[in-house]
Design a protein around this motif. Sequence first.
Motif, mmCIF file in Angstrom:
data_model
loop_
_atom_site.group_PDB
_atom_site.id
_atom_site.type_symbol
_atom_site.label_atom_id
_atom_site.label_comp_id
_atom_site.label_asym_id
_atom_site.label_seq_id
_atom_site.Cartn_x
_atom_site.Cartn_y
_atom_site.Cartn_z
ATOM 1 N N PRO A 175 -10.492 11.909 18.616
ATOM 2 C CA PRO A 175 -11.551 12.621 17.881
ATOM 3 C C PRO A 175 -11.581 14.093 18.273
ATOM 4 C CG PRO A 175 -12.492 11.229 19.592
ATOM 5 C CD PRO A 175 -11.042 10.876 19.529
ATOM 6 N N HIS A 176 -11.890 14.934 17.307
ATOM 7 C CA HIS A 176 -11.899 16.362 17.599
ATOM 8 C C HIS A 176 -12.790 17.099 16.608
ATOM 9 C CE1 HIS A 176 -8.840 15.975 14.443
ATOM 10 N NE2 HIS A 176 -9.125 17.225 14.130
ATOM 11 N N VAL A 177 -13.093 18.346 16.958
ATOM 12 C CA VAL A 177 -13.805 19.260 16.072
ATOM 13 C C VAL A 177 -12.916 20.473 15.864
ATOM 14 C CG1 VAL A 177 -16.071 18.483 16.893
ATOM 15 C CG2 VAL A 177 -14.960 20.463 17.988
ATOM 16 N N VAL A 178 -13.355 21.371 14.989
ATOM 17 C CA VAL A 178 -12.637 22.632 14.799
ATOM 18 C C VAL A 178 -13.566 23.761 15.227
ATOM 19 C CG1 VAL A 178 -11.532 24.192 13.159
ATOM 20 C CG2 VAL A 178 -11.241 21.720 12.920
ATOM 21 N N ARG A 179 -13.040 24.668 16.054
ATOM 22 C CA ARG A 179 -13.813 25.812 16.536
ATOM 23 C C ARG A 179 -13.229 27.115 16.003
ATOM 24 N NH1 ARG A 179 -17.293 24.774 20.906
ATOM 25 N NH2 ARG A 179 -17.098 22.661 21.767
ATOM 26 N N PHE A 180 -14.119 28.086 15.794
ATOM 27 C CA PHE A 180 -13.695 29.418 15.383
ATOM 28 C C PHE A 180 -13.474 30.266 16.621
ATOM 29 C CE2 PHE A 180 -14.819 33.833 14.162
ATOM 30 C CZ PHE A 180 -13.816 34.054 13.223
ATOM 31 N N GLN A 181 -12.360 30.987 16.658
ATOM 32 C CA GLN A 181 -12.009 31.794 17.823
ATOM 33 C C GLN A 181 -12.680 33.160 17.735
ATOM 34 O OE1 GLN A 181 -7.930 31.532 19.262
ATOM 35 N NE2 GLN A 181 -7.871 33.771 19.427
ATOM 36 N N LYS A 212 -17.410 19.658 12.221
ATOM 37 C CA LYS A 212 -17.742 18.588 13.161
ATOM 38 C C LYS A 212 -16.782 17.417 13.019
ATOM 39 C CE LYS A 212 -21.883 18.652 11.392
ATOM 40 N NZ LYS A 212 -23.299 18.388 11.077
ATOM 41 N N GLY A 213 -16.895 16.506 13.960
ATOM 42 C CA GLY A 213 -16.007 15.349 13.964
ATOM 43 C C GLY A 213 -16.170 14.443 12.769
ATOM 44 N N ASP A 214 -17.315 14.490 12.123
ATOM 45 C CA ASP A 214 -17.549 13.649 10.947
ATOM 46 C C ASP A 214 -17.059 14.296 9.659
ATOM 47 O OD1 ASP A 214 -19.391 15.667 10.606
ATOM 48 O OD2 ASP A 214 -21.168 14.378 10.635
ATOM 49 N N GLY A 215 -16.413 15.470 9.779
ATOM 50 C CA GLY A 215 -15.882 16.144 8.602
ATOM 51 C C GLY A 215 -16.860 17.068 7.913
ATOM 52 N N PHE A 216 -18.090 17.163 8.431
ATOM 53 C CA PHE A 216 -19.090 18.047 7.847
ATOM 54 C C PHE A 216 -19.069 19.396 8.567
ATOM 55 C CE2 PHE A 216 -20.597 14.117 6.126
ATOM 56 C CZ PHE A 216 -21.242 14.462 4.944
ATOM 57 N N PRO A 217 -19.295 20.483 7.843
ATOM 58 C CA PRO A 217 -19.285 21.810 8.469
ATOM 59 C C PRO A 217 -20.586 22.067 9.206
ATOM 60 C CG PRO A 217 -19.885 22.033 6.183
ATOM 61 C CD PRO A 217 -19.575 20.563 6.392
ATOM 62 N N THR A 218 -20.552 23.006 10.131
ATOM 63 C CA THR A 218 -21.789 23.501 10.722
ATOM 64 C C THR A 218 -22.340 24.602 9.814
ATOM 65 O OG1 THR A 218 -20.631 25.178 12.018
ATOM 66 C CG2 THR A 218 -20.978 23.022 13.052
ATOM 67 N N TYR A 219 -23.530 25.054 10.135
ATOM 68 C CA TYR A 219 -24.174 26.095 9.334
ATOM 69 C C TYR A 219 -23.305 27.346 9.255
ATOM 70 C CZ TYR A 219 -27.366 29.877 8.119
ATOM 71 O OH TYR A 219 -27.934 30.987 7.529
ATOM 72 N N HIS A 220 -22.685 27.723 10.383
ATOM 73 C CA HIS A 220 -21.946 28.988 10.442
ATOM 74 C C HIS A 220 -20.832 29.051 9.397
ATOM 75 C CE1 HIS A 220 -24.190 29.972 13.968
ATOM 76 N NE2 HIS A 220 -23.737 28.929 14.630
#
Length: 509
Positions: A175-181, A212-220
């Motif tokens: 499982p993983h998330v995606v982060r902005f650098q 997020k890990g569930d495939g939904f984006p964060t607000y940003h």
Amino acid sequence: MRLLLVRVLLQAVRPGTRGCAGVTHKEIRVRFAPSPTGFLHLGGLRTALYNYLFAKKHGGVFILRLEDTDRSRLVPGAAGGIEDMLEWAGIPPDESPRRGGLYGPYEQSQRLNLYHEAVQTLLESGAAYRCFCTPQRLELIKKEALRSRQTPRYDNRCRHLTPSQVQEKLSKNLPHVVRFQLPGGAHSFQDLVYGWTHHDVASVEGDPVILKGDGFPTYHLANVVDDYKMAVSHVLRGEEWLISTTKHLLMYRALGWQPPAYAHLPLLLNKDGSKLSKRQGDIFIQHFVQRGHLPDTLLDIITNCGSGFAGNQIGRTLPELIQQYNLQSTSTHSALMDLDKLPEFSRVHLTRWIEGADTRVQLVAQLQSLLQETYKDLTFDKDYIERILVLRMGHLNLLTDLLSPNYSYLWVRPSVRQEDLRRISSEAREIGSLVVQILQNSRHDTSLELLSIELKSRLQQLKATKYSTSMKLLRLVLSGLETGPSVAEMMLALGPEESISRLQKALSS
């Protein structure tokens, strides 16, 4: 080259515009983007209103977008309730989940493909990366920071994973998330309210999660993608998002997109300077609707305490707010709202509605419906209801005041005891007979002033009973109350026939 990129980042409006004051009408598109994790409250209504005013001031479009990506916190009915309350307030969106539009869908949960496309672009350019850190590791980082009395922040560990390491972890379905650098260094932008703002976000924050890990984006991520895809020209939102704006502008730059102009609005606070809390049941718009407040009242009080208008005054209507609103005159001071003044605002606007022919018709229909709910076996004439409203104009704060026990005499006949009448005056029958004669001889269009003069002139002729005592007795006969509106006003409200009937019935035995 770097200076050129910064200039592009700082440009406040899209190509072809001439700034906030001189922008052409078709270019203005603003949005109100609440999360349906609760019902609309005064702070949210104020943000929506400022967007609506700005759009209508410049002939633009007002959008309602629901940011419903936090699925765990959604409140059933909140999404529809938000749009219901905007329509009730008289500031309906031009585009929304309910109304549709060219840039839909208007619910973020239905736009996931757009966010995934943007994430893929950021991953390919190296502006974003996959993070495989477990919740346990992140919790340890947080605890260690707190133990060291530092602000918790992610340590950007996964930023340094090699492509082969990433592929290895993906092959194991970790499982993983995606982060902005976040790039280092201070970044500046010009806010239309707060002016030039500088933030070195990378020095105080770790790389933020954008998917997020569930495939939904964060607000940003979601708000950046949606604002761009919906051609939003200006973002008017609360000042709590001011610090986050730097991150959003950095994402725009990484995606190669032109950002909108930003204007962060000072917060709406309680009169003591404390924040409005959703725990305060009286800040939700439904609360004011149920109590019978008019939309104009709420729009007036939430703008009266702030800036952006030609001075504070009670009684402004929506067209007047649109005409007066000037974003560039918005101050950075928080708006302190005194709800103790709400009755005063309510009285002013209810009086104006009663004075207006069209709005008075609406009030009559509303009151007739309320009366029917309260007194289910009775029917009420519209002309009679209108007469009551006109007579009590300036004395009512809310339409629902007329449903209180003090006004029940207007709708049902009171029960009056003979001993109470005799206790007040021994001349009860004489008083009643004299007033019946006055009413029988009075003109149909007798004014309040003329009837008051006639009553006073005739009743002062009685020897045993003082005029004030006569009024007290008559008020009791007509309403069952010993205090309240003037007797002449009661008689005009009830009409000659009903007043005579009550007098004769109460004094006959």
